[in-house]
Design an enzyme around this catalytic site. Structure first.
Site, short mmCIF file in Angstrom:
data_model
loop_
_atom_site.label_atom_id
_atom_site.label_comp_id
_atom_site.label_asym_id
_atom_site.label_seq_id
_atom_site.Cartn_x
_atom_site.Cartn_y
_atom_site.Cartn_z
N CYS A 86 85.20 3.13 69.00
CA CYS A 86 85.14 1.73 68.95
C CYS A 86 83.96 1.19 67.79
O CYS A 86 84.57 1.44 66.71
CB CYS A 86 84.59 1.23 70.33
SG CYS A 86 85.11 -0.65 70.63
N HIS A 195 88.45 4.49 74.12
CA HIS A 195 87.13 4.91 74.82
C HIS A 195 87.29 6.24 75.39
O HIS A 195 87.44 6.15 76.75
CB HIS A 195 86.25 3.85 75.61
CG HIS A 195 85.78 2.96 74.76
ND1 HIS A 195 84.56 2.83 74.31
CD2 HIS A 195 86.08 1.80 74.29
CE1 HIS A 195 84.12 1.79 73.77
NE2 HIS A 195 84.99 1.03 73.72
N GLU A 197 84.90 8.45 76.35
CA GLU A 197 84.15 8.63 77.39
C GLU A 197 84.13 8.16 78.61
O GLU A 197 83.54 8.24 79.53
CB GLU A 197 82.86 8.33 76.65
CG GLU A 197 82.31 6.87 76.60
CD GLU A 197 83.14 5.97 75.47
OE1 GLU A 197 82.92 4.90 74.95
OE2 GLU A 197 84.32 6.68 74.94
#
Length: 239
Positions: A86, A195, A197
């Site tokens: 990002c 994302h 994560e």
């Protein structure tokens, strides 16, 4: 293997990235402040999302000048593993570590929801645990995720197999050729808008992002083992 999670003023995904490493590969991980001038202790450098320096001028435009970014450049050139997610992706493009630029979503709206991605290249350090053509589900959260490259750069990306992920189905931001993530030519630097994560456990809605972290551990161990083999061969030849 040791991970660094960079922290800039305005980073807000650093905690997610830190815990993703702990939850997926259980390797040592440190937060590293943007003023750091030595990353030699780290094997992988993770540049998280957020709004570095308030996203003034352009997303990532100020962060590229942070002292730590010169060390990130050196690490990338040395073949260490670098992932930008990002805002981290935006920073890597502004710093010239990845081609292209990230501009406003074509809807001019912030988009925050899961998306489906097609794995276009599973030969990078961060995607070797995926199958080519596999569809994975990973969330996005961005207002400037519209990846832009000119026609010649797009041809180069295709020729060098540098397109890592594409959006499957709806393109949420208008990015060129539905691109969601790219790599450098060597495959040790990857940037993406979604994302991973935030997708490391089923409780979060998907665990498809976990393999980004297991992949880079695979790449590191493969490199270490290859070095050990070459070292043993050299020793044998000297004997």
């Amino acid at each position: 293997m040791k991970f660094a999670v960079l922290v800039f003023p305005g980073s807000n995904c650093d905690l997610d990235m830190y815990h993703a490493v702990e939850d997926t590969v259980q390797q040592p991980v440190d937060y590293v402040w943007h003023t750091a001038t030595d990353l030699s202790a780290y094997d992988a450098i993770l540049v998280p999302g957020g709004f570095s320096y308030g996203d003034y001028l352009r997303c990532g435009a100020i962060a590229q000048f942070a002292p730590v970014m010169e060390e990130v450049r050196k690490a990338a050139e040395a073949g260490k593993f670098v992932l930008g997610v990002c805002n981290g992706f935006q920073i890597l493009t502004e710093a010239g570590l990845l081609p292209g630029a990230l501009i406003r979503n074509n809807s001019l709206k912030f988009r925050c929801h899961p998306v489906d991605l097609v794995v276009e290249n599973n030969k990078t350090a961060f995607t070797n645990d995926y199958a080519p053509g596999e569809t994975v589900r990973i969330p996005i959260a961005h207002g400037e995720g519209n990846y832009y490259v000119d026609e010649q750069t797009l041809l180069t990306l295709k020729a060098n197999n540098q397109i890592v992920f594409r959006y499957a189905g709806e393109n949420p931001n208008g990015s060129t050729d539905n691109i969601a993530g790219v790599s450098n030519e060597r495959g040790n630097v990857v940037g993406m808008m979604p994302h991973p994560e935030r997708a490391v456990k089923e409780l979060l809605g998907s665990k498809d992002g976990a393999r980004m972290f297991t992949s880079v551990l695979n790449a590191f161990l493969s490199r270490v083992n290859s070095g050990a083999v070459h070292g043993a061969q050299a020793q044998s030849e000297r004997v």
